[in-house]
Enzyme design. Structure first.
Site, PDB file in Angstrom:
ATOM      1  N   ASP A   1       0.822  -1.212   0.000  1.00 12.93           N
ATOM      2  CA  ASP A   1       0.000   0.000   0.000  1.00 12.93           C
ATOM      3  C   ASP A   1       0.861   1.269   0.000  1.00 12.93           C
ATOM      4  O   ASP A   1       2.085   1.199  -0.116  1.00 12.93           O
ATOM      5  CB  ASP A   1      -0.988  -0.020   1.186  1.00 12.93           C
TER       6      ASP A   1
ATOM      7  N   GLU B   1       3.641   1.215   2.216  1.00 13.85           N
ATOM      8  CA  GLU B   1       4.624   0.173   1.918  1.00 13.85           C
ATOM      9  C   GLU B   1       4.445  -1.056   2.801  1.00 13.85           C
ATOM     10  O   GLU B   1       5.405  -1.703   3.195  1.00 13.85           O
ATOM     11  CB  GLU B   1       6.050   0.740   2.016  1.00 13.85           C
TER      12      GLU B   1
ATOM     13  N   GLU C   1       8.276  14.501   8.974  1.00 13.28           N
ATOM     14  CA  GLU C   1       7.316  13.498   8.490  1.00 13.28           C
ATOM     15  C   GLU C   1       6.117  13.373   9.417  1.00 13.28           C
ATOM     16  O   GLU C   1       4.981  13.291   8.992  1.00 13.28           O
ATOM     17  CB  GLU C   1       8.013  12.134   8.389  1.00 13.28           C
TER      18      GLU C   1
HETATM   19  C1  BGC Z   1       5.956   6.091   3.817  1.00  5.72           C
HETATM   20  C2  BGC Z   1       5.741   6.179   2.317  1.00  5.72           C
HETATM   21  C3  BGC Z   1       6.721   7.192   1.719  1.00  5.72           C
HETATM   22  C4  BGC Z   1       8.158   6.886   2.154  1.00  5.72           C
HETATM   23  C5  BGC Z   1       9.138   7.978   1.722  1.00  5.72           C
HETATM   24  C6  BGC Z   1       7.406   5.769   4.097  1.00  5.72           C
HETATM   25  O1  BGC Z   1       7.617   5.710   5.473  1.00  5.72           O
HETATM   26  O2  BGC Z   1       5.130   5.101   4.364  1.00  5.72           O
HETATM   27  O3  BGC Z   1       4.435   6.595   2.032  1.00  5.72           O
HETATM   28  O4  BGC Z   1       6.633   7.152   0.335  1.00  5.72           O
HETATM   29  O5  BGC Z   1       8.222   6.793   3.544  1.00  5.72           O
HETATM   30  O6  BGC Z   1       8.748   9.219   2.207  1.00  5.72           O
END
Ligand code: BGC
Length: 387
Positions: A164, A167, A318
């Site tokens: 998903d 990931e 994030e």
């Molecule tokens: C997230 C992804 C994202 C990636 C890079 C992961 O922890 O779940 O959605 O694309 O980090 O930012």
């Protein structure tokens, strides 16, 4: 928040996206978090959209050229997996086209859960938005083969279980992945004028309505009846579901009820990644939805919550608050990978998208209000503004 401050913050985040873009066009997910020193199609395609919204078409165009080359580099993999699937072979998820590329556009051989089709859908959608922004009605010749190849890939695997947008959960079909795939197929269908892709997009839409009909809202995936905040994308930006759809409104209410923290919206109820803090990407997505249903106050609240999370150097991370929400899991992830990303490119991107949408909404409503006023109303309004 004042307009000057707002404009400053938008420019600063656009500057962060540009700073995180390599000269070849790739956009790094985060420069300060070692695991994220790659270009994900998902993150970067949203970031390119933000660049287009901010008038940075040249930079967005460079990203799309970079994807074109990256896709050319894996053309044989894409063609091979499509043919194998059409022959009915079972495919190894570890050998599917990648979710992320090295900055030079090459693929990385490792054990990352790469089979994530959403990023390819988001790329086609973002490219469509870019071409629209530069007034191109069709795909430039040099991009045609990649667009057609990626659209075929999506059409072939649209309803296959894959990892998903977070990931995870490689054995399920995910609501937000379907939304991204729909957005990509729609864009490709229109750009290439190929009805086959539009028909496939409709099949994806029909699949989405299954859970809504069964349970009354959009579930996280075919194996999980929880909600997931990434389902907000069903409406904005991918438009597979109308923002006023009853099951979608119920989904939004559940997301707000179950996933709100003081700092914003987290991913899904059982998330443990860094203690599952609030993600600016998702808080801004909620704001984007609010605006689509004319809830300016809700959208402003979301924008302000994200705005409060920038640090003194203008970085936007994030996620926030996971350390307090679930200290045990937060620490587990810190021990494994260090603290969460301090500057995440698509956090900036979604902040830019929401902030610009809010500004435009405000401007168009002011203009609408003034042009629809009678002379008397207008003078009353003028004296109110100046007074
Ligand atoms: C997230 C992804 C994202 C990636 C890079 C992961 O922890 O779940 O959605 O694309 O980090 O930012």
């Amino acid at each position: 928040m004042t307009y000057e401050n707002d404009a400053f913050m938008i420019r600063r985040s656009v500057g962060a996206i540009l700073r995180n873009q390599a000269s070849n066009g790739a956009i790094v997910a985060s420069p300060d978090f070692a695991q994220y020193h790659f270009c994900w199609l998902r993150d970067a395609s949203f970031s390119a959209y933000a660049l287009d919204r901010a008038g940075e078409q040249e930079a967005s165009g460079r990203y799309h050229s970079w994807v074109n080359e990256a896709v050319e580099g894996i053309a044989d993999i894409i063609d091979r997996v499509i043919e194998a699937r059409l022959r009915g072979e079972v495919l190894d998820p570890m050998h599917m086209p990648p979710a992320r590329f090295a900055i030079d556009g090459s693929t990385v051989v490792d054990d990352w859960p790469n089979f994530q089709i959403d990023g390819y859908g988001t790329w086609l959608w973002s490219l469509g938005q870019h071409l629209d922004a530069i007034g191109e009605a069709t795909v430039p010749k040099n991009l045609l083969a990649s667009v057609r190849r990626v659209a075929r890939y999506l059409a072939t695997f649209a309803l296959s279980p894959c990892y998903d947008v977070w990931e995870e959960n490689g054995d399920a079909i995910h609501t937000s992945t379907l939304a991204c795939v729909y957005g990509g197929l729609q864009a490709a269908g229109h750009l290439l004028d190929e009805v086959e892709f539009l028909d496939c997009a409709e099949t994806v839409r029909a699949q989405l309505s299954v859970s809504a009909a069964r349970i009354g809202y959009y579930v996280k995936s075919s194996t999980d009846d929880d909600v997931d905040a990434s389902s907000l994308w069903l409406s904005s930006p991918f438009g597979v579901i109308n923002s006023t759809d009853e099951s979608f409104s119920k989904t939004v209410t559940l997301i707000e009820d179950q996933l709100s923290l003081d700092e914003g919206i987290r991913r899904y109820p059982t998330d443990v990644y860094f203690g599952s803090g609030a993600w600016p990407v998702l808080t801004a997505s909620l704001g984007w939805h609010h605006l689509s249903v004319d809830d300016v106050e809700g959208a402003t609240r979301c924008r302000d919550s994200v705005a409060a999370l920038f640090d003194d150097e203008g970085f936007l991370g994030e996620q926030f608050g996971g350390d307090r929400r679930d200290p045990k899991h937060y620490q587990e992830w810190v021990d494994r990978w260090g603290p969460p990303a301090r500057d995440l490119t698509w956090s900036h991107a979604m902040f830019v998208v929401l902030s610009i949408a809010l500004k435009e909404y405000d401007t168009s409503n002011r203009v609408g209000a003034v042009t629809s006023m009678s002379g008397d109303d207008e003078s009353r309004e003028n004296s109110r503004r100046t007074g």
